[in-house]
Design a protein around this motif. Structure first.
Motif, PDB file in Angstrom:
ATOM      1  N   GLY A 163       0.821  -1.238  -0.152  1.00  0.00           N
ATOM      2  CA  GLY A 163      -0.321   0.017  -0.043  1.00  0.00           C
ATOM      3  C   GLY A 163       0.835   1.194   0.010  1.00  0.00           C
ATOM      4  N   LEU A 164       1.642   0.767   0.715  1.00  0.00           N
ATOM      5  CA  LEU A 164       3.109   2.733   0.576  1.00  0.00           C
ATOM      6  C   LEU A 164       3.587   2.297  -0.622  1.00  0.00           C
ATOM      7  N   ILE A 165       4.628   1.353  -0.940  1.00  0.00           N
ATOM      8  CA  ILE A 165       5.093   1.449  -2.591  1.00  0.00           C
ATOM      9  C   ILE A 165       3.724   2.005  -3.706  1.00  0.00           C
ATOM     10  N   LEU A 166       2.658   1.491  -3.789  1.00  0.00           N
ATOM     11  CA  LEU A 166       1.831   1.797  -4.664  1.00  0.00           C
ATOM     12  C   LEU A 166       0.706   3.204  -5.057  1.00  0.00           C
ATOM     13  N   ASP A 167       1.471   3.690  -3.754  1.00  0.00           N
ATOM     14  CA  ASP A 167       0.225   4.409  -3.103  1.00  0.00           C
ATOM     15  C   ASP A 167       0.848   6.703  -4.115  1.00  0.00           C
ATOM     16  N   ARG A 168      -0.528   6.814  -4.799  1.00  0.00           N
ATOM     17  CA  ARG A 168       0.569   7.735  -6.071  1.00  0.00           C
ATOM     18  C   ARG A 168       0.553   9.023  -5.240  1.00  0.00           C
ATOM     19  N   GLU A 169       0.265   9.134  -3.891  1.00  0.00           N
ATOM     20  CA  GLU A 169       0.076  10.249  -2.737  1.00  0.00           C
ATOM     21  C   GLU A 169       1.811  10.035  -2.442  1.00  0.00           C
ATOM     22  N   ASN A 170       2.652   9.405  -2.513  1.00  0.00           N
ATOM     23  CA  ASN A 170       4.054   9.013  -1.239  1.00  0.00           C
ATOM     24  C   ASN A 170       5.120   9.172  -3.511  1.00  0.00           C
ATOM     25  N   GLU A 171       4.235  10.504  -4.142  1.00  0.00           N
ATOM     26  CA  GLU A 171       5.478  10.677  -5.035  1.00  0.00           C
ATOM     27  C   GLU A 171       6.834  10.980  -5.061  1.00  0.00           C
ATOM     28  N   ASP A 172       7.271  10.982  -3.150  1.00  0.00           N
ATOM     29  CA  ASP A 172       8.652  11.561  -3.322  1.00  0.00           C
ATOM     30  C   ASP A 172       9.491  10.348  -2.317  1.00  0.00           C
ATOM     31  N   ILE A 173       8.889   9.285  -2.261  1.00  0.00           N
ATOM     32  CA  ILE A 173       9.836   8.355  -2.490  1.00  0.00           C
ATOM     33  C   ILE A 173      10.672   8.200  -3.179  1.00  0.00           C
ATOM     34  N   GLN A 174      12.591   7.796  -2.705  1.00  0.00           N
ATOM     35  CA  GLN A 174      13.367   8.027  -3.377  1.00  0.00           C
ATOM     36  C   GLN A 174      13.605   6.437  -4.506  1.00  0.00           C
ATOM     37  N   PRO A 175      14.208   6.274  -4.715  1.00  0.00           N
ATOM     38  CA  PRO A 175      14.875   4.915  -5.359  1.00  0.00           C
ATOM     39  C   PRO A 175      15.559   3.567  -4.799  1.00  0.00           C
ATOM     40  N   LEU A 176      16.188   4.718  -4.224  1.00  0.00           N
ATOM     41  CA  LEU A 176      17.061   3.129  -2.681  1.00  0.00           C
ATOM     42  C   LEU A 176      15.689   3.413  -2.067  1.00  0.00           C
ATOM     43  N   ARG A 229       1.078  -0.378 -21.721  1.00  0.00           N
ATOM     44  CA  ARG A 229       0.614  -0.089 -21.163  1.00  0.00           C
ATOM     45  C   ARG A 229      -1.327   0.342 -21.626  1.00  0.00           C
ATOM     46  N   SER A 230      -1.763   0.299 -22.970  1.00  0.00           N
ATOM     47  CA  SER A 230      -3.285   0.216 -23.303  1.00  0.00           C
ATOM     48  C   SER A 230      -3.790  -0.798 -22.588  1.00  0.00           C
ATOM     49  N   ARG A 231      -2.951  -1.736 -21.904  1.00  0.00           N
ATOM     50  CA  ARG A 231      -4.203  -3.228 -21.686  1.00  0.00           C
ATOM     51  C   ARG A 231      -4.303  -2.337 -20.009  1.00  0.00           C
ATOM     52  N   VAL A 232      -3.439  -2.131 -19.221  1.00  0.00           N
ATOM     53  CA  VAL A 232      -3.428  -1.584 -18.296  1.00  0.00           C
ATOM     54  C   VAL A 232      -4.512  -0.662 -18.284  1.00  0.00           C
ATOM     55  N   CYS A 233      -4.143   0.637 -18.869  1.00  0.00           N
ATOM     56  CA  CYS A 233      -5.780   1.440 -18.307  1.00  0.00           C
ATOM     57  C   CYS A 233      -7.122   1.130 -19.507  1.00  0.00           C
ATOM     58  N   ARG A 234      -6.544   0.169 -19.522  1.00  0.00           N
ATOM     59  CA  ARG A 234      -7.641  -0.404 -19.920  1.00  0.00           C
ATOM     60  C   ARG A 234      -9.267  -0.687 -18.619  1.00  0.00           C
ATOM     61  N   GLY A 235      -7.997  -1.636 -17.721  1.00  0.00           N
ATOM     62  CA  GLY A 235      -8.794  -2.282 -16.618  1.00  0.00           C
ATOM     63  C   GLY A 235      -8.828  -1.140 -15.704  1.00  0.00           C
ATOM     64  N   GLY A 236      -8.732   0.143 -15.609  1.00  0.00           N
ATOM     65  CA  GLY A 236      -9.092   1.199 -14.442  1.00  0.00           C
ATOM     66  C   GLY A 236      -8.491   2.406 -14.133  1.00  0.00           C
ATOM     67  N   GLU A 237      -7.787   2.701 -13.014  1.00  0.00           N
ATOM     68  CA  GLU A 237      -6.807   3.728 -12.487  1.00  0.00           C
ATOM     69  C   GLU A 237      -5.362   2.850 -12.381  1.00  0.00           C
ATOM     70  N   MET A 238      -4.313   3.343 -12.453  1.00  0.00           N
ATOM     71  CA  MET A 238      -2.912   3.086 -12.167  1.00  0.00           C
ATOM     72  C   MET A 238      -2.814   3.417 -10.533  1.00  0.00           C
ATOM     73  N   ASP A 239      -2.075   2.284 -10.788  1.00  0.00           N
ATOM     74  CA  ASP A 239      -1.422   2.449  -9.160  1.00  0.00           C
ATOM     75  C   ASP A 239       0.388   4.015  -9.626  1.00  0.00           C
ATOM     76  N   ARG A 240       1.268   3.809  -8.425  1.00  0.00           N
ATOM     77  CA  ARG A 240       2.112   4.621  -8.728  1.00  0.00           C
ATOM     78  C   ARG A 240       3.440   4.326 -10.239  1.00  0.00           C
ATOM     79  N   LEU A 241       3.471   2.941  -9.933  1.00  0.00           N
ATOM     80  CA  LEU A 241       4.516   2.588 -10.930  1.00  0.00           C
ATOM     81  C   LEU A 241       3.584   2.550 -12.353  1.00  0.00           C
ATOM     82  N   GLU A 242       2.971   2.042 -11.817  1.00  0.00           N
ATOM     83  CA  GLU A 242       1.871   2.376 -14.187  1.00  0.00           C
ATOM     84  C   GLU A 242       1.938   3.485 -14.639  1.00  0.00           C
ATOM     85  N   ALA A 243       1.813   4.481 -13.503  1.00  0.00           N
ATOM     86  CA  ALA A 243       1.366   6.281 -14.218  1.00  0.00           C
ATOM     87  C   ALA A 243       2.995   6.106 -14.388  1.00  0.00           C
ATOM     88  N   GLU A 244       3.812   5.290 -14.044  1.00  0.00           N
ATOM     89  CA  GLU A 244       5.017   6.182 -14.430  1.00  0.00           C
ATOM     90  C   GLU A 244       5.623   6.211 -16.359  1.00  0.00           C
TER      91      GLU A 244
END
Ligand code: ADP
Ligand code: TYD
Length: 206
Positions: free
Chosen positions: A51-64, A142-157
């Protein structure tokens, strides 16, 4: 280990869940006992980390930080779920494992070899016997994921990031040809399923 460990890998929308479901039905009908799990997740602690990793609100998570969170989730699932099941002789099927970290964090986030170092402790010697890598180009995924609804933080990259992930997966397939079975994920679902069953039978002598 008495059991078998099979993982599914590939970019988002490559058809992993679809193929896992079909393989599960096939093996269950054959009378095999299957434990299915997914990463990140698969137990209460790892689901919280997910939940923490995929939450789109956590956009400042650093790569490491991101790589460490995936590894933390993995350490938990290996100790609590995967290792005990393999010791009991079960077939464990996991939707994503350490190859995802190498592709997404090592290549996608350009962290490189540090990802393997972090994960060495997390996997604790447990590596898949067989990995099915479903490949679709990032646009198709991406086009397959988009058809499925809202994207998580990584899918939205951005697509550029997903191209690096794609490159990472290709490098992994070259590096571990004895373990990784590369499959064209744009082919019809049933055709891919037949190839997967063929490999499973061949590999495990079913
Ligand atoms: P993943 O688990 O890798 O994200 P899914 O199995 O959820 O992928 O598939 C993503 C979408 O693509 C779903 O709508 C699914 O029905 C569709 N799909 C899966 N495999 C194929 C295929 N071989 N050809 C066309 N569409 C597919
Ligand atoms: P998920 O919803 O499981 O995606 P999918 O259905 O496509 O498998 O979300 C997992 C996301 O986390 C996915 O975008 C890939 C990413 N990921 C990593 O970046 N590193 C990892 O180590 C793992 C396991 C997943």
């Amino acid at each position: 280990m008495k059991g078998w460990f099979v993982t599914f890998e590939g970019p988002d929308g490559s058809g992993k869940s679809t193929q896992i479901q079909l393989l599960r039905e096939y093996l269950t009908a054959e009378g095999q006992e299957i434990l299915f799990t997914r990463e990140p997740g698969g137990n209460p602690v790892s689901e919280k980390i997910r939940g923490l990793i995929l939450d789109r609100e956590n956009e400042d998570i650093q790569p490491l930080t991101e790589a460490l969170l995936y590894a933390a989730s993995r350490a938990q699932i290996v100790a609590q779920v995967i290792r005990p099941a393999l010791e009991e002789g079960k077939i464990v099927i996991c939707d994503r494992y350490v190859d995802s970290s190498i592709a997404y964090q090592g290549y996608g986030r350009e962290l490189g070899d540090v990802v393997e170092q972090i994960n060495e402790a997390a996997v604790d010697g447990i590596m898949p016997d067989l990995t099915f890598l479903l490949m679709v180009d990032p646009e198709t995924g991406r086009s397959r994921v988009c058809r499925g609804g809202e994207m998580d933080r990584l899918e939205a990259e951005c697509l550029d990031y997903h191209y690096k992930v794609y490159e990472g997966y290709q490098a992994l397939a070259k590096r571990y040809p004895e373990r990784i079975v590369l499959l064209d994920g744009t082919r019809p679902v049933e055709e891919i399923h037949r190839d997967i069953i063929g490999k499973v039978r061949e590999h495990f002598g079913l």
